[in-house]
Design a protein around this motif. Structure first.
Motif, mmCIF file in Angstrom:
data_model
loop_
_atom_site.group_PDB
_atom_site.id
_atom_site.type_symbol
_atom_site.label_atom_id
_atom_site.label_comp_id
_atom_site.label_asym_id
_atom_site.label_seq_id
_atom_site.Cartn_x
_atom_site.Cartn_y
_atom_site.Cartn_z
ATOM 1 N N ALA A 36 0.846 -1.193 0.000
ATOM 2 C CA ALA A 36 0.000 0.000 0.000
ATOM 3 C C ALA A 36 0.881 1.242 0.000
ATOM 4 O O ALA A 36 1.931 1.267 0.652
ATOM 5 C CB ALA A 36 -0.911 0.003 1.230
ATOM 6 N N ASN A 40 -5.079 5.059 3.390
ATOM 7 C CA ASN A 40 -6.372 4.552 2.929
ATOM 8 C C ASN A 40 -6.227 3.185 2.275
ATOM 9 O O ASN A 40 -6.999 2.261 2.545
ATOM 10 C CB ASN A 40 -6.993 5.528 1.919
ATOM 11 N N GLU A 41 -5.199 3.076 1.414
ATOM 12 C CA GLU A 41 -4.979 1.807 0.727
ATOM 13 C C GLU A 41 -4.583 0.716 1.714
ATOM 14 O O GLU A 41 -4.971 -0.442 1.562
ATOM 15 C CB GLU A 41 -3.896 1.986 -0.341
ATOM 16 N N ILE A 43 -5.579 0.369 4.804
ATOM 17 C CA ILE A 43 -6.781 -0.099 5.492
ATOM 18 C C ILE A 43 -7.622 -0.970 4.571
ATOM 19 O O ILE A 43 -8.097 -2.052 4.956
ATOM 20 C CB ILE A 43 -7.598 1.107 5.995
ATOM 21 N N THR A 44 -7.787 -0.530 3.317
ATOM 22 C CA THR A 44 -8.591 -1.284 2.349
ATOM 23 C C THR A 44 -7.984 -2.658 2.074
ATOM 24 O O THR A 44 -8.680 -3.682 2.100
ATOM 25 C CB THR A 44 -8.705 -0.495 1.032
ATOM 26 N N LEU A 45 -6.667 -2.689 1.822
ATOM 27 C CA LEU A 45 -6.010 -3.963 1.524
ATOM 28 C C LEU A 45 -5.985 -4.883 2.736
ATOM 29 O O LEU A 45 -6.123 -6.099 2.604
ATOM 30 C CB LEU A 45 -4.586 -3.715 1.018
ATOM 31 N N ASP A 47 -8.215 -5.087 5.086
ATOM 32 C CA ASP A 47 -9.548 -5.670 5.232
ATOM 33 C C ASP A 47 -9.781 -6.782 4.222
ATOM 34 O O ASP A 47 -10.427 -7.788 4.520
ATOM 35 C CB ASP A 47 -10.625 -4.593 5.069
ATOM 36 N N ARG A 48 -9.216 -6.605 3.007
ATOM 37 C CA ARG A 48 -9.442 -7.594 1.945
ATOM 38 C C ARG A 48 -8.489 -8.777 2.047
ATOM 39 O O ARG A 48 -8.892 -9.931 1.881
ATOM 40 C CB ARG A 48 -9.310 -6.924 0.576
ATOM 41 N N ARG A 50 -6.406 -9.586 4.735
ATOM 42 C CA ARG A 50 -6.301 -10.114 6.085
ATOM 43 C C ARG A 50 -4.895 -10.597 6.446
ATOM 44 O O ARG A 50 -4.694 -11.759 6.822
ATOM 45 C CB ARG A 50 -7.306 -11.245 6.309
ATOM 46 N N GLN A 71 -7.349 2.093 13.140
ATOM 47 C CA GLN A 71 -8.360 1.337 12.400
ATOM 48 C C GLN A 71 -7.930 -0.114 12.201
ATOM 49 O O GLN A 71 -8.743 -1.038 12.282
ATOM 50 C CB GLN A 71 -8.630 2.002 11.051
#
Length: 211
Positions: A36, A40-41, A43-45, A47-48, A50, A71
């Protein structure tokens, strides 16, 4: 065989990400699952994908590292955060640890130390660069010492009674001192605590746990 340690790298410098990935690829127990370039990236990655471990810089575009840590380590998650950054100042270190980071190393850490930190944090251990560990030890050593170390033992005794709300004559009687001596002690205390009134001295003393 045990499952590999899945790792997400979060840093806005492509060359540093490349170097970190190269190091991780020498570790057979580790699998890099993503990179990342900003908070933002990350957090997104996370979550996807893990990952078990996120290697995270503190200063990134968008959501900064501290907000990202909060987060990424929210209740219900099982991610470990190892901060990898250039900043070794007290504010950065303690803010990261309060946010939920388990480890904190500097970007100039030698490869063998970085490897050890990655494995330790991935397995739930807290670990820090030597320079960071020294700051943490110094911080807690300073906070374990008596407050206002520039006060003499006699001044400290007087301050304790001041903090309890006793007037000078009562303090003099309690400590078997003359009123003039107590006034001198109180004046010295005001000077050393940088306060201008009895109320300020009492507030400072009580904030420091003297009562």
């Amino acid at each position: 065989m045990t499952d590999p340690i899945t790792v997400l790298i979060a840093d806005d410098h492509p060359l540093f990400r490349k170097g970190l990935r190269a190091l991780l690829q020498t570790m057979p127990e580790v699998e890099v699952v993503g990179e990342a370039a900003d908070g933002n990236e990350a957090i997104t990655l996370a979550d996807r994908l893990r990952p078990r471990l996120v290697l995270l810089d503190l200063q990134m575009p968008g959501v900064d590292g501290l907000a990202a840590i909060r987060q990424l380590t929210a209740p219900g998650t099982d991610r470990r955060i190892l901060v990898v950054t250039m900043f070794a100042d007290d504010d950065s270190v303690f803010a990261a640890l309060r946010a939920g980071a388990l480890g904190y190393v500097l970007k100039d850490t030698e490869d063998d130390e970085m490897t050890r930190a990655i494995l330790a944090v991935a397995n739930g251990e807290a670990i820090y660069s030597p320079a960071v560990a020294a700051r943490i030890m110094a911080f807690f050593a300073g906070h374990s010492a008596e407050p206002f170390p520039n006060l003499t033992a006699s001044e400290r005794n007087v301050l304790q009674l001041v903090a309890r709300g006793l007037p000078n004559d009562a303090i003099a009687a309690r400590l078997n001192l003359s009123a003039k001596t107590v006034r001198n002690y109180v004046s010295n205390i005001f000077t050393k605590l940088h306060v201008a009134s009895r109320a300020e001295a009492i507030a400072r003393a009580r904030d420091a746990g003297i009562n």
